[in-house]
Design an enzyme around this catalytic site. Sequence first.
Site, PDB file in Angstrom:
ATOM      1  N   CYS A   1       0.807  -1.112   0.043  1.00 18.96           N
ATOM      2  CA  CYS A   1       0.042   0.142   0.214  1.00 18.96           C
ATOM      3  C   CYS A   1       0.871   1.063  -0.024  1.00 18.96           C
ATOM      4  CB  CYS A   1      -1.424  -0.089   1.253  1.00 18.96           C
ATOM      5  SG  CYS A   1      -2.030   1.651   0.868  1.00 18.96           S
TER       6      CYS A   1
ATOM      7  N   CYS B   1      -0.542   3.283  -6.502  1.00 24.80           N
ATOM      8  CA  CYS B   1      -1.468   3.083  -6.261  1.00 24.80           C
ATOM      9  C   CYS B   1      -1.330   1.367  -6.532  1.00 24.80           C
ATOM     10  CB  CYS B   1      -2.693   3.880  -4.964  1.00 24.80           C
ATOM     11  SG  CYS B   1      -3.710   2.853  -4.696  1.00 24.80           S
TER      12      CYS B   1
END
Length: 283
Positions: A70, A206
Amino acid sequence: MSIGVFDSGVGGLSVHRALVERFPAADFVYLADQANAPYGGRPGEEIVDLTRAGCIRLFDEGASLVVLACNTASAIALRRLQQTWLPGYRRETGRTLNVLGIIVPTIEAATGLPWEHEAERRGEQVTKVDVLGVFSTPGTASSRVFEIEIDKRKQDLAVFSEPCPNLARMIEEGAGQAVLATEIAGHVDALRRRIGRHPDRAVLGCTHYEIVADLFRAALPPGTPLIHQPDATAEALGRYLERHPEYMAGGTGQRQFLTTGTPGPQNGLVATFWGGPLRFDPA
């Protein structure tokens, strides 16, 4: 012993898949914090607390090494956890544990330079500058981690981040291809207008975005290189495990998928990306 992979949702599966391909015999446990996803718009302290809780859950499950798949958690929480929490937690548990992120491998791939490298500042004017576009969550964009760390290492690479506030949520919820394509095209065009031209290359900053990488390729000019975080992370982890064999995971090839959200099958977009049906168990 296993390798833990943590993300706020399903985006980290892009990294997880690359790690499984790189280490097919290793045992892995994946944790999606879907009850609190997405992280991109949350305050920094919340992100630190949620990431710490996710790491503890994976350590409790038997992981000795956790990869934060992440960008938001890696950009905002990783250094805090490594410096102020993990040393004490190791002493408390008496275990050999560590947490790694995906920002460092991505910056190494973007610059072609090792993390330890620092550019010599001689004050000369840089005559030719390449432009790197970074599509990311607002949290990663506001941290300016890509701008700061790349500037330390490479003066002829200018970084422009484009925050995409809704995209991770849309992917998490299984939005249709046409809707996602329109959203992505809008962000690509917004970045083009800010720079004055398209970037020379781009980072999908992302891990959710890797699931729709084909839509980014379609929105960018043909042939624009994409720096793939999953591949960069898998290669970096391979180098890390060569230096630290104590973290090598068991060799049964076990795969476990956990979620803090609603357990059961994941959406069709994720299943298509993964290559088959995928079910999460309750964390």
